[in-house]
Design a protein around this motif. Structure first.
Motif, short mmCIF file in Angstrom:
data_model
loop_
_atom_site.label_atom_id
_atom_site.label_comp_id
_atom_site.label_asym_id
_atom_site.label_seq_id
_atom_site.Cartn_x
_atom_site.Cartn_y
_atom_site.Cartn_z
N GLU A 38 0.84 -1.19 0.00
CA GLU A 38 0.00 0.00 0.00
C GLU A 38 0.88 1.24 0.00
N ASP A 40 0.01 4.28 1.01
CA ASP A 40 -0.23 5.15 2.16
C ASP A 40 0.78 4.84 3.26
N GLY A 41 1.64 5.78 3.57
CA GLY A 41 2.66 5.61 4.60
C GLY A 41 3.89 4.84 4.15
N THR A 43 7.50 4.07 2.79
CA THR A 43 8.82 4.70 2.65
C THR A 43 9.74 3.71 1.96
N THR A 54 9.00 -0.02 3.36
CA THR A 54 8.41 -0.21 4.67
C THR A 54 7.08 0.53 4.74
N ASN A 55 6.09 -0.16 5.27
CA ASN A 55 4.76 0.43 5.45
C ASN A 55 4.21 -0.12 6.76
N GLY A 56 4.29 0.67 7.82
CA GLY A 56 3.85 0.19 9.12
C GLY A 56 4.71 -0.96 9.58
N ASN A 57 4.10 -2.10 9.88
CA ASN A 57 4.83 -3.29 10.33
C ASN A 57 5.30 -4.16 9.17
N ASN A 58 4.85 -3.86 7.95
CA ASN A 58 5.20 -4.66 6.78
C ASN A 58 6.46 -4.10 6.13
N SER A 59 7.43 -4.95 5.85
CA SER A 59 8.68 -4.53 5.23
C SER A 59 9.11 -5.55 4.20
N GLN A 101 1.42 -12.27 1.53
CA GLN A 101 2.36 -11.17 1.60
C GLN A 101 3.47 -11.32 0.55
#
Length: 128
Positions: A38, A40-41, A43, A54-59, A101
């Motif tokens: 996603e 949104d958020g 990096t 990286t997006n929240g806890n997902n990398s 994932q």
């Protein structure tokens, strides 16, 4: 020269604005595997020949040498619309198995939804 530079800046701004219309950034590797994250958020950093998204806890970490392309998308990477129950032999016949994932699954699998790659094609299946 100033006109050329101004045109370049405006086209870059237009491209950046259009990226907000897409909820996913898709990474495709040389072997055809795809992973969407996603936007949104999200990096993205580059270090030591690796792309780290990286997006929240997902990398996700992808070797730049193996990255084929990345692009914005309106949906997830698989374009598989339905989930079917796997027959007993299908997981054993699959050439590759991935979780939702995009991580390759080896060995014992728990019940859940997986993406199976086999000679018959790519399918999203539920394994009991």
């Amino acid at each position: 020269m100033k006109k050329l530079f101004a045109t370049f800046l405006m086209s870059g701004a237009l491209q950046a604005t259009m990226a907000y219309d897409y909820p996913y950034l898709v990474f495709q590797t040389m072997d055809g595997n795809m992973q969407a994250m996603e936007t949104d958020g999200l990096t993205i950093t580059f270090a030591n020949g690796q792309l780290v998204a990286t997006n929240g806890n997902n990398s996700q970490t992808i070797s730049l040498a193996h990255l084929s392309k990345m692009y914005f998308s309106g949906d997830n990477t698989t374009n598989i619309k339905k989930v079917e129950q796997a027959t007993a032999s299908e997981p054993d016949e699959a050439t590759e198995i991935y979780d939702l994932q995009g991580r390759k699954v080896e060995g014992q699998r728990q019940a859940g939804i997986y993406i199976l790659k086999s000679k018959k094609g790519i399918r999203k299946v539920y394994i009991k």
